[in-house]
Design a protein around this motif. Structure first.
Motif, PDB file in Angstrom:
ATOM      1  N   THR A 110       0.854  -1.252   0.058  1.00 27.56           N
ATOM      2  CA  THR A 110       0.142  -0.053   0.089  1.00 27.56           C
ATOM      3  C   THR A 110       0.805   1.186  -0.104  1.00 27.56           C
ATOM      4  O   THR A 110       1.718   1.316   0.816  1.00 27.56           O
ATOM      5  N   LEU A 111       0.687   2.200  -1.103  1.00 24.88           N
ATOM      6  CA  LEU A 111       1.265   3.310  -1.092  1.00 24.88           C
ATOM      7  C   LEU A 111       0.419   4.488  -0.369  1.00 24.88           C
ATOM      8  O   LEU A 111      -0.714   4.549  -0.811  1.00 24.88           O
ATOM      9  N   TYR A 112       1.180   5.270   0.396  1.00 18.88           N
ATOM     10  CA  TYR A 112       0.330   6.432   1.115  1.00 18.88           C
ATOM     11  C   TYR A 112       1.118   7.551   0.413  1.00 18.88           C
ATOM     12  O   TYR A 112       2.499   7.721   0.457  1.00 18.88           O
ATOM     13  N   THR A 113       0.403   8.385  -0.226  1.00 14.73           N
ATOM     14  CA  THR A 113       0.967   9.600  -1.222  1.00 14.73           C
ATOM     15  C   THR A 113      -0.030  10.500  -1.352  1.00 14.73           C
ATOM     16  O   THR A 113      -1.159  10.706  -0.685  1.00 14.73           O
ATOM     17  N   ALA A 114       0.593  11.700  -1.781  1.00 14.85           N
ATOM     18  CA  ALA A 114      -0.407  12.843  -2.253  1.00 14.85           C
ATOM     19  C   ALA A 114       0.147  13.639  -3.454  1.00 14.85           C
ATOM     20  O   ALA A 114       1.513  13.594  -3.827  1.00 14.85           O
ATOM     21  N   LYS A 115      -0.644  13.816  -4.357  1.00 16.70           N
ATOM     22  CA  LYS A 115      -0.372  14.284  -5.484  1.00 16.70           C
ATOM     23  C   LYS A 115       0.684  15.519  -5.643  1.00 16.70           C
ATOM     24  O   LYS A 115       1.343  15.400  -6.443  1.00 16.70           O
ATOM     25  N   ILE A 116       0.628  16.286  -4.643  1.00 18.32           N
ATOM     26  CA  ILE A 116       1.093  17.566  -4.920  1.00 18.32           C
ATOM     27  C   ILE A 116       2.542  17.359  -4.710  1.00 18.32           C
ATOM     28  O   ILE A 116       3.556  18.050  -4.994  1.00 18.32           O
ATOM     29  N   CYS A 117       3.025  16.231  -3.714  1.00 20.58           N
ATOM     30  CA  CYS A 117       4.142  16.061  -3.398  1.00 20.58           C
ATOM     31  C   CYS A 117       5.435  15.641  -4.242  1.00 20.58           C
ATOM     32  O   CYS A 117       5.305  14.650  -4.695  1.00 20.58           O
ATOM     33  N   PRO A 118       6.372  16.371  -4.545  1.00 20.19           N
ATOM     34  CA  PRO A 118       7.345  15.887  -5.552  1.00 20.19           C
ATOM     35  C   PRO A 118       8.215  14.747  -5.197  1.00 20.19           C
ATOM     36  O   PRO A 118       8.748  13.974  -5.740  1.00 20.19           O
ATOM     37  N   PHE A 119       8.214  14.557  -3.865  1.00 31.95           N
ATOM     38  CA  PHE A 119       9.055  13.307  -3.269  1.00 31.95           C
ATOM     39  C   PHE A 119       8.017  12.179  -3.348  1.00 31.95           C
ATOM     40  O   PHE A 119       8.542  11.165  -3.660  1.00 31.95           O
ATOM     41  N   ALA A 120       6.803  12.175  -2.832  1.00 33.00           N
ATOM     42  CA  ALA A 120       6.019  10.984  -3.284  1.00 33.00           C
ATOM     43  C   ALA A 120       5.729  10.767  -4.489  1.00 33.00           C
ATOM     44  O   ALA A 120       5.634   9.454  -4.900  1.00 33.00           O
ATOM     45  N   GLN A 121       5.826  11.482  -5.511  1.00 26.17           N
ATOM     46  CA  GLN A 121       5.639  11.366  -6.867  1.00 26.17           C
ATOM     47  C   GLN A 121       6.748  10.407  -7.125  1.00 26.17           C
ATOM     48  O   GLN A 121       6.694   9.702  -8.262  1.00 26.17           O
ATOM     49  N   ARG A 122       8.147  10.482  -6.748  1.00 30.86           N
ATOM     50  CA  ARG A 122       9.025   9.383  -7.130  1.00 30.86           C
ATOM     51  C   ARG A 122       8.399   7.989  -6.754  1.00 30.86           C
ATOM     52  O   ARG A 122       8.783   7.198  -7.520  1.00 30.86           O
ATOM     53  N   ARG A 129       6.675  10.200 -21.075  1.00 30.16           N
ATOM     54  CA  ARG A 129       6.290   8.892 -20.454  1.00 30.16           C
ATOM     55  C   ARG A 129       5.019   8.719 -19.821  1.00 30.16           C
ATOM     56  O   ARG A 129       4.355   9.570 -19.026  1.00 30.16           O
ATOM     57  N   PRO A 130       4.109   7.778 -20.273  1.00 32.70           N
ATOM     58  CA  PRO A 130       2.855   7.551 -19.615  1.00 32.70           C
ATOM     59  C   PRO A 130       2.858   7.680 -18.107  1.00 32.70           C
ATOM     60  O   PRO A 130       2.046   8.186 -17.276  1.00 32.70           O
ATOM     61  N   ALA A 131       4.041   7.000 -17.384  1.00 36.45           N
ATOM     62  CA  ALA A 131       3.864   6.797 -16.109  1.00 36.45           C
ATOM     63  C   ALA A 131       4.247   8.024 -15.188  1.00 36.45           C
ATOM     64  O   ALA A 131       3.643   8.391 -14.478  1.00 36.45           O
ATOM     65  N   TYR A 132       4.962   9.049 -15.934  1.00 37.14           N
ATOM     66  CA  TYR A 132       5.170  10.414 -15.324  1.00 37.14           C
ATOM     67  C   TYR A 132       3.773  10.751 -15.512  1.00 37.14           C
ATOM     68  O   TYR A 132       3.517  11.746 -14.497  1.00 37.14           O
ATOM     69  N   ILE A 133       3.209  11.037 -16.673  1.00 29.96           N
ATOM     70  CA  ILE A 133       2.005  11.824 -16.663  1.00 29.96           C
ATOM     71  C   ILE A 133       0.958  11.475 -15.725  1.00 29.96           C
ATOM     72  O   ILE A 133       0.252  12.252 -15.226  1.00 29.96           O
ATOM     73  N   GLU A 134       0.791  10.071 -15.640  1.00 29.22           N
ATOM     74  CA  GLU A 134      -0.211   9.736 -14.502  1.00 29.22           C
ATOM     75  C   GLU A 134      -0.063  10.024 -13.146  1.00 29.22           C
ATOM     76  O   GLU A 134      -0.676  10.181 -12.386  1.00 29.22           O
ATOM     77  N   SER A 135       1.427  10.118 -12.880  1.00 29.33           N
ATOM     78  CA  SER A 135       1.912  10.171 -11.497  1.00 29.33           C
ATOM     79  C   SER A 135       1.766  12.057 -11.243  1.00 29.33           C
ATOM     80  O   SER A 135       2.088  12.359  -9.821  1.00 29.33           O
ATOM     81  N   ALA A 136       1.681  12.840 -12.201  1.00 22.34           N
ATOM     82  CA  ALA A 136       1.920  14.309 -11.827  1.00 22.34           C
ATOM     83  C   ALA A 136       0.779  15.068 -11.699  1.00 22.34           C
ATOM     84  O   ALA A 136      -0.467  14.636 -11.987  1.00 22.34           O
ATOM     85  N   PRO A 137       1.034  16.136 -10.720  1.00 23.19           N
ATOM     86  CA  PRO A 137       0.028  16.856 -10.506  1.00 23.19           C
ATOM     87  C   PRO A 137      -0.641  17.776 -11.184  1.00 23.19           C
ATOM     88  O   PRO A 137       0.250  18.139 -12.406  1.00 23.19           O
ATOM     89  N   THR A 138      -1.798  18.103 -11.277  1.00 26.70           N
ATOM     90  CA  THR A 138      -2.360  19.155 -12.395  1.00 26.70           C
ATOM     91  C   THR A 138      -1.781  20.409 -12.040  1.00 26.70           C
ATOM     92  O   THR A 138      -1.323  20.613 -10.923  1.00 26.70           O
TER      93      THR A 138
END
Lengths: 238, 238
Positions: free
Chosen positions: B11-23, B215-224
């Motif tokens: 389970t990943l706990y994350t937040a879209k805004i956070c550039p560390f979590a996006q890694r 890269r699709p995985a970047y796009i899906e992980s990025a905040p708006t």
């Protein structure tokens, strides 16, 4: 301008006093990695050293093909990866994470108080030292006990990963001899008696420390007390 | 108190805004690692989150057996080690060092100016942005060109390790979209035209950026952009 290096072996540029450089020296020794060594006088760096590292820091590991490797943690990790038979990094991904995380958390718990105590006004040094024991060393003791509860079966032992000696030791414990020296300059001996007087139990921490500091590769890589004194005594106005 | 988690998956706990979590998110997607996701509202953290991380930070990766993994770089590295077929970390020790060193040097070159520009007095922001282009981005451009000269034969390509996409991209470039947003809030577009006006050549940097951001995985992980605005606009008094 040219600079000294081995043409056939890796060359390590290091200095005995530096706890970061000692990580690289110690890792190379544990891995029995054949290499040449160049000692850099940090108070009087040779002019050619800027060719090795523009930032003028140690350690640097030079590959026989001329590539330079910087940053002590990354150099130690490279040594562990290049000599997997050393066991300095486990192969299991979760065990690797546990080594990485221990280094991330614990290195600072030993390095930071060293300089906080050394730089404190003299009358406050003993207080700072007691604080570090109660807070930082107790935290490390607790982390070791938590690891023990996870190191089961054939993996039981003194080290962070139980029976396996790893970078978790190398990349944290080079800071401890400097901390102990600073304690001694405050007329404190960092041992179980001191911990007991402060009402804390550091027995797991000392068990770990004593086993690691008895390793020949640690002893060979460590600075003498006299050398450490030349660094810390002026900082503490002694 | 209990907390939400998968009983069978990571389970990943994350937040879209956070550039560390996006890694962590991005690495898991690239590795096609099956996992559950829990989004944490960083401005209104659920009370159970202290059970997951006493420091209340994201990301955290929970193993199915209940172990928690902290620190975005270590989580990303764990994912790369656990899914070696992803190629997110090369197997050669020297190549691994080169990924590590690139991350160590470049992450800060993108993250630091983001906050320096955002926090600068408004009349100085454009100046700070120009400085960051001339200094930090030129340095990254140079590092990429240096890597190119070492990536020869079948290894030639757009990424830090040539044809191999690795953590060198994931652990640095999540900071760039935040930097670009801050530039746009200064009415600057970070592109080759801007670089050219400043008299610097960032073409290798943009080639890298464009390939990675596609890269699709970047796009899906990025905040708006809107989400990033809710974070940066108040900081910049906009």
């Amino acid at each position: 301008m040219s600079y000294p290096h081995s043409k056939t072996l890796m060359t390590l540029y290091t200095a005995k006093i530096c706890p970061f450089a000692q990580r690289a020296v110690w890792a190379l020794k544990e891995a029995k990695a054949e290499h040449a060594t160049e000692y850099i006088d940090l108070k009087n760096k040779p002019s050619w050293y800027s060719l090795v590292n523009p930032l003028l820091q140690v350690p640097v590991l030079r590959m026989p093909d001329g590539q330079f490797l910087y940053e002590s943690l990354l150099v130690a990790r490279f040594v562990a990866d290049k000599y997997p038979e050393s066991g300095l990094m486990p192969s299991d991904p979760l065990a690797r994470y546990n080594v990485d995380y221990f280094i991330e958390r614990v290195g600072g718990l030993l390095l930071k108080p060293t300089f906080e105590i050394a730089r404190a006004p003299s009358e406050e040094r003993v207080e700072k030292a007691n604080e570090a024991v109660k807070k930082n060393l107790v935290e490390i003791n607790t982390m070791l006990l938590e690891r023990d509860s996870k190191n089961t079966g054939g993996n039981k032992g003194t080290y962070v990963l139980g029976s396996q000696f790893t970078l978790a030791e190398i990349c944290t414990l080079t800071f401890l001899s400097r901390l102990e020296l600073v304690f001694s300059l405050c007329n404190l001996e960092l041992n179980e008696e001191m911990a007991s007087k402060l009402g804390v139990d550091l027995s797991r921490f000392f068990e770990w420390r004593n086993a690691v500091f008895a390793r020949p590769a640690y002893i060979e890589s460590a600075p003498t007390k006299d050398l450490m004194l030349t660094f810390f005594a002026p900082m503490m106005n002694l």
